[in-house]
Design an enzyme around this catalytic site. Structure first.
Site, PDB file in Angstrom:
ATOM      1  N   ASP A 102      44.436  49.135  41.457  1.00 41.26           N
ATOM      2  CA  ASP A 102      43.382  48.468  41.434  1.00 41.26           C
ATOM      3  C   ASP A 102      42.258  49.452  40.801  1.00 41.26           C
ATOM      4  O   ASP A 102      42.489  50.302  40.363  1.00 41.26           O
ATOM      5  CB  ASP A 102      42.898  47.575  42.503  1.00 41.26           C
ATOM      6  CG  ASP A 102      41.639  46.684  42.618  1.00 41.26           C
ATOM      7  OD1 ASP A 102      42.138  45.528  42.244  1.00 41.26           O
ATOM      8  OD2 ASP A 102      40.626  46.954  42.843  1.00 41.26           O
ATOM      9  N   LYS A 126      46.459  43.540  50.193  1.00 43.87           N
ATOM     10  CA  LYS A 126      45.777  44.453  49.605  1.00 43.87           C
ATOM     11  C   LYS A 126      45.401  45.622  50.608  1.00 43.87           C
ATOM     12  O   LYS A 126      45.575  45.795  51.477  1.00 43.87           O
ATOM     13  CB  LYS A 126      44.334  43.722  49.309  1.00 43.87           C
ATOM     14  CG  LYS A 126      43.375  44.254  48.137  1.00 43.87           C
ATOM     15  CD  LYS A 126      43.842  43.789  46.685  1.00 43.87           C
ATOM     16  CE  LYS A 126      43.113  44.678  45.640  1.00 43.87           C
ATOM     17  NZ  LYS A 126      43.577  44.016  44.239  1.00 43.87           N
TER      18      LYS A 126
HETATM   19  P1  NDP Z   1      39.106  50.494  36.970  1.00 43.15           P
HETATM   20  O1  NDP Z   1      39.155  51.766  37.676  1.00 43.15           O
HETATM   21  O2  NDP Z   1      40.072  51.008  35.817  1.00 43.15           O
HETATM   22  O3  NDP Z   1      37.767  50.114  36.139  1.00 43.15           O
HETATM   23  C1  NDP Z   1      36.621  49.680  36.909  1.00 43.15           C
HETATM   24  C2  NDP Z   1      35.509  49.570  35.853  1.00 43.15           C
HETATM   25  O4  NDP Z   1      34.506  48.887  36.886  1.00 43.15           O
HETATM   26  C3  NDP Z   1      34.892  50.876  35.699  1.00 43.15           C
HETATM   27  O5  NDP Z   1      34.359  50.999  34.263  1.00 43.15           O
HETATM   28  C4  NDP Z   1      33.958  51.176  36.633  1.00 43.15           C
HETATM   29  O6  NDP Z   1      32.842  52.332  36.335  1.00 43.15           O
HETATM   30  C5  NDP Z   1      33.394  50.003  36.880  1.00 43.15           C
HETATM   31  N1  NDP Z   1      32.905  49.787  38.201  1.00 43.15           N
HETATM   32  C6  NDP Z   1      33.844  50.036  39.278  1.00 43.15           C
HETATM   33  N2  NDP Z   1      32.839  50.013  40.551  1.00 43.15           N
HETATM   34  C7  NDP Z   1      31.616  49.515  40.140  1.00 43.15           C
HETATM   35  C8  NDP Z   1      30.461  49.043  40.607  1.00 43.15           C
HETATM   36  N3  NDP Z   1      30.407  49.341  41.994  1.00 43.15           N
HETATM   37  N4  NDP Z   1      29.416  49.041  39.933  1.00 43.15           N
HETATM   38  C9  NDP Z   1      29.603  48.975  38.500  1.00 43.15           C
HETATM   39  N5  NDP Z   1      30.581  49.180  38.043  1.00 43.15           N
HETATM   40  C10 NDP Z   1      31.722  49.500  38.725  1.00 43.15           C
HETATM   41  O7  NDP Z   1      39.641  49.370  37.598  1.00 43.15           O
HETATM   42  P2  NDP Z   1      40.223  47.976  36.944  1.00 43.15           P
HETATM   43  O8  NDP Z   1      39.733  47.802  35.488  1.00 43.15           O
HETATM   44  O9  NDP Z   1      41.735  47.940  37.337  1.00 43.15           O
HETATM   45  O10 NDP Z   1      39.572  46.880  37.839  1.00 43.15           O
HETATM   46  C11 NDP Z   1      38.431  46.123  37.621  1.00 43.15           C
HETATM   47  C12 NDP Z   1      38.079  44.831  38.294  1.00 43.15           C
HETATM   48  O11 NDP Z   1      39.559  43.998  37.919  1.00 43.15           O
HETATM   49  C13 NDP Z   1      38.362  44.875  39.732  1.00 43.15           C
HETATM   50  O12 NDP Z   1      37.279  43.958  40.276  1.00 43.15           O
HETATM   51  C14 NDP Z   1      39.592  44.650  40.264  1.00 43.15           C
HETATM   52  O13 NDP Z   1      39.671  44.194  41.632  1.00 43.15           O
HETATM   53  C15 NDP Z   1      40.067  43.601  39.178  1.00 43.15           C
HETATM   54  N6  NDP Z   1      41.408  43.242  38.909  1.00 43.15           N
HETATM   55  C16 NDP Z   1      42.142  44.501  38.388  1.00 43.15           C
HETATM   56  C17 NDP Z   1      43.625  44.354  38.336  1.00 43.15           C
HETATM   57  C18 NDP Z   1      44.400  45.268  37.688  1.00 43.15           C
HETATM   58  O14 NDP Z   1      45.564  44.936  37.304  1.00 43.15           O
HETATM   59  N7  NDP Z   1      43.987  46.626  37.335  1.00 43.15           N
HETATM   60  C19 NDP Z   1      44.239  42.932  38.436  1.00 43.15           C
HETATM   61  C20 NDP Z   1      43.336  42.091  38.780  1.00 43.15           C
HETATM   62  C21 NDP Z   1      42.104  42.219  38.995  1.00 43.15           C
HETATM   63  P3  NDP Z   1      32.918  53.795  36.802  1.00 43.15           P
HETATM   64  O15 NDP Z   1      34.308  54.554  36.243  1.00 43.15           O
HETATM   65  O16 NDP Z   1      31.635  54.315  36.613  1.00 43.15           O
HETATM   66  O17 NDP Z   1      33.335  53.475  38.330  1.00 43.15           O
END
Ligand code: NDP
Length: 448
Positions: free
Chosen positions: A169, A129
């Protein structure tokens, strides 16, 4: 304390001492090791071979400076990481996170989880990662490009299609992967599958964008089947409104559910007619705006400041898909009180350990992130396979494979939970099924 417990306890103590003040990493290791006691009992050879001591220590940790110029010409400096955790099953594989909260403890927790997640997919991928404490929010496209180019100017030395294959991510989507791939190609002269999540115009795979969200819903569908029910007619709450959340909404809706709430780091929206996905996609994927803008277009919907409140929305199924530790004990108790029957983690470690205990105690079906969100990396594995063959599979073919992988992960986690005396506990089952494969490969490869 039994001999097995004391072995696990000793390893945990070392992790805490060696990785000072990295609470997320401690949490992730503790959660896995605590479920491995019956495995250590059955396989005493693992202790002699130092399997646990080795699996908690990354094979390699790279920390580097990323200098770049903002639009005003001012030089900015970020700190970046790539943690190559375990290569027993294949090249390191795992995403890059760009978020101001990124530090070694977050990258290590994510890298550690990735080892078991990748193992569960049945594809040959090790765990890694990376990321940086860079915040893409509010930056222009040119600033993001300059940052990505500078980031890759160091990272390129450490990665390769057969060595380490990063992906996206939080904060890293198609735009960022494209800029990084361009810089990689410019430096190395290679057009190879060194990153996944690439655009469809340059060797990306169909379904990769949708994969984590779709996969999470496919996994949850299996959890619901085990309770003799389905998504049909269910009310669903999904935290986040990024890549995972958006496509979880799409698939859950396709299967007959109604998604009534979504969020971002500012707050959450509630729309009892069902959250309109086209609006969320435009706001988030195209205009890069805040979720609260939704209510200016949908007058009957309501916006509430703060993230935790979303768990107070009554639902049958919850899919936490934003970030780590976003769902605590109180939130879990509220979900249970409101009749929630299933929780599948789209995000990595979104539920705190005490929240997980509440779910398990109350017989809520619970799918931990390392199993439920493995669809993203699984489809990255399928992207790597297509890149190696210089082929592009159809949407239907990739989606079919993704679906089968999620069904298989559910059944192998279930089988492991039964074999090791914790039937139906998918936390223990996923950890055990993921661990055993890696441990056996490590045993076979000697002391490395
Ligand atoms: P994105 O950046 O596309 O979206 C993240 C979302 O979560 C946004 O709505 C963001 O809001 C919110 N968010 C991020 N940080 C925080 C925080 N500290 N508190 C509250 N809300 C938060 O990321 P992903 O959708 O790709 O990832 C989301 C989760 O899924 C993560 O845990 C990631 O590790 C996991 N994941 C992702 C994969 C992938 O293929 N993308 C694969 C497996 C797991 P804002 O825009 O306001 O920051």
């Amino acid at each position: 304390m039994s001999k097995e417990t004391s072995y696990i306890g000793k390893v945990l103590d070392t992790v805490i001492k060696r990785n000072h003040a990295e609470s997320e990493f401690h949490q992730a290791v503790k959660e896995v090791l605590e479920t491995l006691e019956p495995v250590i009992k059955k396989h005493p050879e693992f202790e002699n071979a130092g399997i646990l001591e080795r699996i908690v220590e990354p094979e390699r940790q790279i920390i580097f400076r990323v200098p770049w110029q903002d639009d005003k010409g001012k030089v900015q400096v970020n700190r970046a990481f790539r943690i190559q955790f375990n290569s027993a099953l294949g090249p390191y594989k795992g995403g890059l996170r760009f978020h101001p909260s990124v530090y070694s403890g977050i990258v290590k927790f994510l890298g550690f989880e990735q080892i078991f997640k990748n193992s569960l997919t049945g594809l040959m991928m090790g765990g890694g990662k990376g990321g940086a404490d860079f915040d893409p929010k509010g930056k222009s496209d040119s600033e993001v490009m300059r940052f990505c180019q500078s980031f890759m100017t160091e990272l390129y030395r450490h990665i390769g299609a057969d060595t380490d294959v990063p992906a996206g991510d939080i904060g890293v989507g198609g735009r960022e992967v494209g800029y990084m791939f361009g810089q990689w190609k410019r430096i190395t002269k290679l057009f190879s599958g060194v990153l996944t999540g690439k655009g469809l115009d340059f060797a990306g795979s169909l379904v990769r964008t949708e994969a984590t969200g779709y996969g999470c819903v496919y996994f949850c569908e299996e959890m619901l089947k085990a309770r003799n029910t389905s998504f049909g007619g269910k009310t669903v709450v999904i935290s986040g409104s990024g890549n995972v959340a958006i496509y979880a909404h799409q698939k859950a809706t396709e299967l007959g559910a109604k998604v009534v709430a979504m969020s971002d780091s500012g707050g959450f929206i509630y729309d009892d007619r069902g959250v309109d996905l086209d609006t969320v996609k435009r706001l988030k994927e195209v205009e890069r705006k805040r979720i609260k803008e939704y209510v200016t277009e949908h007058k009957s919907a309501k916006y509430t400041e703060g993230c935790l409140g979303i768990w107070g929305v009554k639902c049958d199924v919850a899919l936490p898909s934003a970030t780590q530790n976003e769902l605590d004990k109180n939130a879990a108790e509220t979900l249970v009180k409101n009749g929630c029957i299933a929780v599948a983690e789209g995000a990595n470690m979104p539920s705190t350990p005490s929240a997980v205990n509440v779910f398990l105690k109350n017989k809520v079906s619970f799918g931990p992130g390392k199993a439920a969100n493995a669809g993203g990396v699984a489809t990255s594995g399928l992207e790597m396979a297509q890149n190696s063959q210089r082929l592009a599979w159809t949407f239907e073919k990739v989606d079919r494979k993704l679906h089968q992988i999620m069904v298989d992960i559910h059944s192998s986690a279930m089988a492991a939970s039964e074999e090791y005396g914790v039937p139906g506990n998918l936390v223990a089952g996923s950890n055990i099924a993921g661990f055993i494969k890696v441990a056996k490969a490590m045993m076979a490869q000697g002391v490395v």
